[in-house]
Design an enzyme around this catalytic site. Structure first.
Site, PDB file in Angstrom:
ATOM      1  N   ASP A 181       0.791  -1.227   0.000  1.00 33.03           N
ATOM      2  CA  ASP A 181       0.000   0.000   0.000  1.00 33.03           C
ATOM      3  C   ASP A 181       0.828   1.284   0.000  1.00 33.03           C
ATOM      4  OD1 ASP A 181      -1.744  -2.066   0.416  1.00 33.03           O
ATOM      5  OD2 ASP A 181      -2.701  -1.222   2.167  1.00 33.03           O
ATOM      6  N   GLU A 410       1.850  -9.771  11.501  1.00 31.35           N
ATOM      7  CA  GLU A 410       1.589  -9.275  10.145  1.00 31.35           C
ATOM      8  C   GLU A 410       2.894  -8.994   9.411  1.00 31.35           C
ATOM      9  OE1 GLU A 410      -1.099  -5.719   8.073  1.00 31.35           O
ATOM     10  OE2 GLU A 410      -0.874  -5.814  10.262  1.00 31.35           O
TER      11      GLU A 410
END
Length: 447
Positions: A181, A410
């Site tokens: 992102d 993550e």
């Protein structure tokens, strides 16, 4: 042990890691699909589900195919497989931007009653289906492949036909479509987007309830993301004139994964009795364009392209290493970069998401420096395919060591190994299962 000495690091408990990985995937299973993690990402994400299915194949091929079947059940009429499939049981305000922000969805959108975003993500899906099929041959697998092959082919048709931006390269219309992102690769084109009222974004964001703001994209980044989505949404998610959108880029990871999965789609076509020729040809042509148009010899890797301006985005990111998945190209230069100081200085674990020698590298902020298991896994697979066993074993040991030390996070600090972002993260668990299954029995894992 002598008093005052540092104890030898213990080898990871592989059986325990397998049990915990399976428990993580079970924890995040929602009956037909798996969420990335419960709090921060409470819906189904596209490329997450592909990675999750690869890991689930080591536990339950039925559930692995169910994961991908559920995702493709939300496929749009034009062929795109959406970045997010929203779970109607989850409150609207649990995730931002939620379903209401993406509406109205167009007539060429998802099936009636299904809420999704209008974006896509890197198409790992065909490669995932092939991995499951190769691990679990049999009638049930053949039937699942027959059901999924037409949907996979429609997604690839959409990308090749509707997302072409120049000389056969495939474009993305939002940084979220890259999967990386807030990569530094997007700083220049994002800088040309008006952030609008960034202060409003702070109130709306839900991610900061669950993660340290210093580890996430900034408010200005998010404001620009929302402006790009709104422009695409307000034209009905039409792809007729991509260069008129506020953001349009060519990403080396996205294109490399598409070509890699197109090769997988050719193998799946053979399994269902379809001529694989068009898949093989499209994969070859896209790989050729990636190799000839996106490689930067000064950086020793591939770079993104701002399709609106024609400018190369000269940042050395992990995305620029992923074309190592493809045959041919600049393999020796990529290996030198992958194993050099930018990504593999002494003490670095896995493959950082950004050149750690760059002055703006941030080893704790999302895709601006941390190590992620999914991109490290892609490069591990590429190294194995090229017979680079020694380098592949190092990455495998790094992935096992990171999870053993910090849990199923993550992402990770590339030097300290600190776990960052969300915990109980599904693709971390799934891909670790794949690493453990493919590595030789009895090898000694180092932390």
């Amino acid at each position: 042990m002598t008093i005052g000495t540092t104890p030898e690091p213990r080898a990871p408990d592989i059986a325990d890691l397998r049990r915990k990985a399976a428990a993580t995937l079970l924890r995040n299973w929602r009956g037909s699909a798996t969420v990335p993690t419960s709090a921060l990402y409470p819906h189904q994400w596209s490329w997450d589900s592909a990675f999750i299915a690869i890991g689930q194949a080591h536990l339950s091929p039925r559930r692995a195919f169910a994961e991908l079947t559920a995702l493709h059940g939300a496929q749009w009429a034009d062929g795109r497989v959406p970045q997010i499939v929203f779970n109607p049981a989850v409150p609207e305000d649990a995730y931002f931007p939620g379903p209401a922000f993406w509406r109205p969805l167009p007539p060429h959108g998802p099936p009636a009653g299904v809420s999704t975003t209008g974006l896509v993500q890197p198409p790992v899906h065909a490669a995932a289906v092939l991995a499951i099929a190769e691990r679990h041959p049999g009638h049930a697998t053949d039937a699942a492949v027959r059901r999924l092959y037409p949907r996979l082919a429609r997604l690839h048709d959409y990308l090749f036909e509707r997302r072409r931006v120049a000389s056969g390269l495939v474009g993305i219309v939002h940084p979220w479509e890259s999967g990386l992102d807030n990569s530094p690769a997007w700083d220049e084109p994002l800088g040309a987007v008006d952030p609008g009222l960034a202060d409003d974004i702070t109130v709306l964001r839900r991610d900061l309830r669950h993660a340290d703001a210093g580890h996430r994209p900034t408010d200005d980044d998010y404001a620009r993301y929302m402006g790009i989505v709104a422009a695409y949404r307000d034209r009905g998610y039409a792809d007729d004139d991509l260069l008129s959108l506020p953001f349009c880029a060519v990403d080396p990871l996205f294109c490399a994964v598409l070509a890699w999965s197109e090769h997988a789609l050719a193998a799946l076509a053979r399994r269902v009795g379809v001529d694989p020729g068009r898949h093989t040809e499209r994969a070859r042509e896209l790989a050729h364009q990636v190799h000839t148009r996106l490689f930067d010899p000064a950086l020793g890797c591939y770079v993104a392209l701002d399709a609106r301006t024609g400018r190369r985005l000269a940042k050395r990111t992990v995305s620029g290493l992923v074309p190592l998945l493809l045959p041919g190209g600049h393999r020796s230069a990529l290996l030198a970069t992958l194993t050099g100081p930018a990504f593999a200085a002494p003490g670095v674990r896995g493959v950082p998401s950004y050149d750690l020698t760059a002055p703006d590298a941030d080893p704790r902020r999302y895709w601006r420096g941390p190590t992620w298991l999914n991109t490290t896994w892609l490069l591990w697979r590429a190294l194995l395919a090229h017979g680079e066993t020694r380098h592949a074993e190092r990455l495998a040991s790094d992935m096992v060591g990171l999870v053993s030390g910090a849990g199923f996070r993550e992402y990770f600090h590339p030097v300290t190994g600190e776990g960052l972002g969300s915990d109980h993260f599904s693709w971390t668990a799934a891909l670790l299962l794949d690493v453990l299954a493919r590595e030789p029995e009895g090898r000694r894992w180092e932390r």
